[in-house]
Design an enzyme around this catalytic site. Structure first.
Site, PDB file in Angstrom:
ATOM      1  N   LYS A 193       2.463  -7.122  -4.013  1.00 45.56           N
ATOM      2  CA  LYS A 193       1.588  -6.894  -2.851  1.00 45.56           C
ATOM      3  C   LYS A 193       1.300  -8.255  -2.229  1.00 45.56           C
ATOM      4  O   LYS A 193       0.698  -9.125  -2.872  1.00 45.56           O
ATOM      5  CB  LYS A 193       0.296  -6.224  -3.330  1.00 45.56           C
ATOM      6  CG  LYS A 193      -0.798  -6.065  -2.316  1.00 45.56           C
ATOM      7  CD  LYS A 193      -0.422  -5.249  -1.104  1.00 45.56           C
ATOM      8  CE  LYS A 193       0.084  -3.876  -1.435  1.00 45.56           C
ATOM      9  NZ  LYS A 193       0.442  -3.062  -0.250  1.00 45.56           N
ATOM     10  N   HIS A 320       4.928   5.840  -2.337  1.00 48.43           N
ATOM     11  CA  HIS A 320       3.766   4.970  -2.187  1.00 48.43           C
ATOM     12  C   HIS A 320       2.674   5.338  -3.182  1.00 48.43           C
ATOM     13  O   HIS A 320       2.619   6.476  -3.656  1.00 48.43           O
ATOM     14  CB  HIS A 320       3.241   5.155  -0.749  1.00 48.43           C
ATOM     15  CG  HIS A 320       1.899   4.565  -0.478  1.00 48.43           C
ATOM     16  ND1 HIS A 320       0.748   5.322  -0.400  1.00 48.43           N
ATOM     17  CD2 HIS A 320       1.525   3.298  -0.269  1.00 48.43           C
ATOM     18  CE1 HIS A 320      -0.279   4.528  -0.133  1.00 48.43           C
ATOM     19  NE2 HIS A 320       0.161   3.299  -0.044  1.00 48.43           N
TER      20      HIS A 320
END
Ligand SMILES: O=C([O-])[C@@H](O)[C@@H](O)[C@H](O)[C@@H](O)C(=O)[O-]
Ligand SMILES: [Mg+2]
Length: 422
Positions: A193, A320
């Protein structure tokens, strides 16, 4: 004899579970993540489970939908969808953090309907003695691979105790985090991330991961923190290193400009998050991989519709994740097992949580994968004591909406949300 199984009641329990100080493009995770656990009760005594977000507006819409579903047969999912849409009457929600794209009134129906659909499939599976994957066309794989999901993070929330992961604010910290996650879970793919530090620093972290793990597919996701030019710079620097680059820049037009020159596929869970966004994305060739997420694509069956569309238009399919508990992991696993073209390892925030509402044993990671539950329904049961404890924690923690930016601002008043930032 009628084979209808009618909904008699719905129990909605908001819960809060501890979450580390994970950094992202819009701030930092608060000390607790919020989820709602749904129990759909029926006239045949079979109860089904669903899990979803727990922001206040979403809870209010879930209650409205629940009232509209009482009396309906759990097999009539199309009617249930229409009943939810009518009950919401065009009400439009928000994702509370801006990391999963634009929300419209139709995508709000999908978000609200999803946990009811999962719970009804759980009931259908329990009634038929079949796992949910069988109701979705049958598992094409017995093990579903997930990806290590790395975050830059602080060692602790301000004023709190350090968590067991420690700080990760540079390439060494990220590699150490990956090493532990891979040792503990066996993940074979790695996602970082990003969107937290200058792109040059994140490139360095990805290169360090490549050096430490030469054979594992790598992904970087800055949640639209970069301009088109910055995205292209990063894409060129990481040529041959990333399996895909996720949401480098905001919007389909920007993504299409990056996609035209980037050497790797672009993936998204931000600019294609609803059915009406697929057509323009295909026309623009804005993305090459769509991250599905049954929580906002309208449940498991509608996620399979998405999979069919991706297959038709030669789009790759991945999955996701947001912070979630075991009911969602079970649903994600059944869906992924029954979706032939879901060929990328799925995202999961699973390693970041230390608390759970489902009874242990049903979902285990081995070699980075979760075995598809073979029992009836989703294959998970609630741990009632844990549910009560996490609900109590919800009541006492005071958080009612996810607000990564507001929390960051309380810690650093000069923090500004900026999309794109670099
Ligand atoms: O948990 C986070 O901070 C993630 O950034 C999450 O909210 C995103 O929706 C997500 O994982 C993503 O892939 O964009
Ligand atoms: Mg993403």
């Amino acid at each position: 004899m009628s084979d209808a199984i009618r909904i008699t009641d719905v129990t909605l329990t908001p819960v809060a579970f501890r979450d580390p100080a994970l950094l992202n493009a819009v701030g930092v995770h608060e000390p607790y993540a919020l989820r709602a656990v749904l129990e759909v009760h029926t006239d045949q005594g079979i109860t089904g489970l669903g899990e979803t977000y727990a922001d206040q507006g979403h809870l209010r819409r879930l209650r409205q939908a629940a009232d509209a579903l009482v009396g309906l047969d759990v097999h009539r999912l199309g009617r249930m969808y229409a009943a939810v849409a009518a009950a919401l009457g065009g009400d439009t929600g928000s994702d509370g953090h801006g990391l999963t794209g634009m929300i419209t009134s139709s995508s709000t129906v999908d978000r609200v309907f999803s946990p009811f659909e999962v719970a009804c499939l759980d009931i259908q599976g329990k009634a038929a003695g079949r796992p949910v994957s069988d109701l979705l066309g049958g598992a094409v794989r017995d093990q579903v691979p997930f990806s290590a999901y790395l975050f830059y993070k602080w060692a602790a929330h301000p004023g709190g105790e350090p968590d067991s992961w420690g700080e990760a604010l540079d390439p060494d910290g990220i590699v150490a985090q990956a090493r532990r996650m891979i040792d503990d879970y066996g993940f074979t793919a790695i996602k970082l991330k990003g969107g937290v530090f200058r792109p040059e620093e994140e490139i360095e972290a990805v290169r360090a991961l490549r050096e430490a793990f030469p054979d594992r597919p790598l992904r970087l996701d800055p949640n639209a923190a970069w301009t088109v030019d910055t995205s292209l710079m990063v894409a060129r620097e990481l040529d041959g290193v990333l399996e895909y680059l996720e949401d480098p820049t905001p919007g389909q037009e920007g993504m299409a400009r990056v996609a035209r020159e980037a050497p790797m596929p672009l993936a998204t869970n931000m600019c294609v998050v609803a059915f009406d966004e697929l057509k323009p994305a295909v026309a623009l060739d804005a993305v090459q991989v769509v991250l599905s997420d049954h929580h906002y694509w309208g449940g498991l069956q509608r996620s399979k519709v998405l999979a069919g569309i991706c297959d038709t238009f030669d789009l790759g399919l991945s999955m996701h994740s947001n912070s979630h508990l075991g009911i969602s992991l079970a649903a994600m696993t059944h869906l992924a097992a029954a979706t032939p073209n879901l060929t990328y390892a799925c995202d999961t925030h699973w390693p970041w949580k230390t608390e759970e509402v489902v009874a242990p044993g049903a979902l285990e990671f081995r070699d980075g994968s979760v075995a598809v539950p073979t029992g009836p329904g989703l294959g998970v049961e609630l741990d009632r004591d844990a549910l009560a404890r996490l609900h109590e924690q919800y009541v006492s923690c005071g958080l009612r909406d996810r607000d990564d930016t507001g929390y960051m601002r309380r810690i650093d008043p000069s923090y500004e949300k900026k999309v794109p930032r670099w």
